[in-house]
Design a protein around this motif. Structure first.
Motif, short mmCIF file in Angstrom:
data_model
loop_
_atom_site.label_atom_id
_atom_site.label_comp_id
_atom_site.label_asym_id
_atom_site.label_seq_id
_atom_site.Cartn_x
_atom_site.Cartn_y
_atom_site.Cartn_z
N LEU A 174 35.13 45.66 49.11
CA LEU A 174 34.75 44.89 47.92
C LEU A 174 35.22 45.62 46.67
CD1 LEU A 174 31.14 43.69 48.69
CD2 LEU A 174 33.18 42.31 48.57
N ASN A 175 35.91 44.91 45.84
CA ASN A 175 36.36 45.47 44.57
C ASN A 175 36.37 44.35 43.52
OD1 ASN A 175 38.59 43.95 45.27
ND2 ASN A 175 39.87 45.69 45.76
N HIS A 176 36.81 44.68 42.35
CA HIS A 176 36.81 43.71 41.26
C HIS A 176 37.68 42.51 41.59
CE1 HIS A 176 37.74 42.04 37.27
NE2 HIS A 176 36.46 42.33 37.05
N LYS A 177 38.80 42.74 42.24
CA LYS A 177 39.71 41.65 42.59
C LYS A 177 39.05 40.66 43.56
CE LYS A 177 44.30 40.59 44.46
NZ LYS A 177 43.92 39.23 44.59
N TYR A 178 38.29 41.19 44.53
CA TYR A 178 37.60 40.31 45.47
C TYR A 178 36.59 39.43 44.74
CZ TYR A 178 34.81 38.47 49.21
OH TYR A 178 34.15 37.61 50.04
N ILE A 179 35.82 40.02 43.83
CA ILE A 179 34.83 39.25 43.06
C ILE A 179 35.52 38.19 42.21
CG2 ILE A 179 32.97 39.41 41.36
CD1 ILE A 179 32.34 40.76 44.05
N TYR A 180 36.63 38.56 41.59
CA TYR A 180 37.39 37.60 40.78
C TYR A 180 37.94 36.47 41.66
CZ TYR A 180 40.82 35.61 37.63
OH TYR A 180 41.54 34.76 36.86
N ASP A 181 38.46 36.82 42.83
CA ASP A 181 38.98 35.80 43.76
C ASP A 181 37.86 34.87 44.23
OD1 ASP A 181 41.51 36.83 43.51
OD2 ASP A 181 41.47 37.91 45.42
N PHE A 182 36.69 35.44 44.49
CA PHE A 182 35.54 34.63 44.91
C PHE A 182 35.14 33.66 43.81
CE2 PHE A 182 30.84 34.23 45.50
CZ PHE A 182 30.88 33.46 46.65
N LYS A 183 35.12 34.15 42.58
CA LYS A 183 34.79 33.30 41.44
C LYS A 183 35.83 32.19 41.28
CE LYS A 183 33.82 33.44 36.52
NZ LYS A 183 33.82 34.23 35.31
N SER A 184 37.10 32.52 41.44
CA SER A 184 38.16 31.51 41.34
C SER A 184 38.05 30.49 42.46
CB SER A 184 39.53 32.18 41.41
OG SER A 184 39.71 33.02 40.32
N TYR A 185 37.71 30.96 43.66
CA TYR A 185 37.52 30.06 44.79
C TYR A 185 36.41 29.05 44.49
CZ TYR A 185 35.85 28.45 49.32
OH TYR A 185 35.42 27.67 50.36
N LEU A 186 35.29 29.54 43.97
CA LEU A 186 34.18 28.64 43.64
C LEU A 186 34.56 27.67 42.54
CD1 LEU A 186 31.15 31.08 43.73
CD2 LEU A 186 31.73 29.33 45.41
N ALA A 187 35.31 28.14 41.55
CA ALA A 187 35.71 27.28 40.43
C ALA A 187 36.64 26.16 40.89
CB ALA A 187 36.38 28.11 39.34
N ASN A 188 37.42 26.42 41.92
CA ASN A 188 38.38 25.43 42.40
C ASN A 188 37.86 24.62 43.58
OD1 ASN A 188 40.39 26.11 40.53
ND2 ASN A 188 40.96 27.87 41.75
N TYR A 189 36.64 24.89 44.00
CA TYR A 189 36.05 24.18 45.15
C TYR A 189 35.52 22.83 44.70
CZ TYR A 189 33.22 23.28 49.27
OH TYR A 189 32.68 22.73 50.39
N TRP A 190 35.85 21.80 45.44
CA TRP A 190 35.41 20.44 45.10
C TRP A 190 34.60 19.88 46.26
CZ3 TRP A 190 36.38 18.33 40.39
CH2 TRP A 190 37.32 19.01 39.61
N LEU A 191 33.41 19.36 45.94
CA LEU A 191 32.60 18.68 46.95
C LEU A 191 33.20 17.32 47.22
CD1 LEU A 191 29.10 19.58 45.53
CD2 LEU A 191 30.23 20.62 47.48
N LYS A 192 33.02 16.81 48.43
CA LYS A 192 33.59 15.52 48.79
C LYS A 192 33.04 14.37 47.95
CE LYS A 192 34.49 16.76 53.56
NZ LYS A 192 34.18 16.49 54.96
N ASP A 193 31.73 14.40 47.69
CA ASP A 193 31.10 13.28 47.00
C ASP A 193 31.00 13.47 45.49
OD1 ASP A 193 30.76 12.15 49.47
OD2 ASP A 193 28.75 12.97 49.74
#
Length: 62
Positions: free
Chosen positions: A15-34
């Motif tokens: 775990l490092n800063h890049k992983y946290i940033y990537d996780f945040k980016s993943y959540l920001a780009n995640y779209w629910l189906k409905d």
């Protein structure tokens, strides 16, 4: 994230800063189906805070 990292297990040492940033980016780009709006910034920060608590707890248990 599983596709990018090719694993579901992340060790504390990895775990490092890049992983946290990537996780945040993943959540920001995640779209629910409905829901076409995606995840709000408050929800993203809640997930980051929860991750922080889990990592801190795991670090102290190690």
């Amino acid at each position: 994230m599983t596709k990018e990292k090719k694993t579901t297990i992340i060790f504390l040492k990895k775990l490092n800063h890049k992983y946290i940033y990537d996780f945040k980016s993943y959540l920001a780009n995640y779209w629910l189906k409905d829901d076409p709006r995606g995840i709000s910034q408050n929800t993203i920060m809640k997930h980051i805070k929860r991750l922080s608590k889990i990592v801190t707890l795991a670090y102290h248990m190690e």
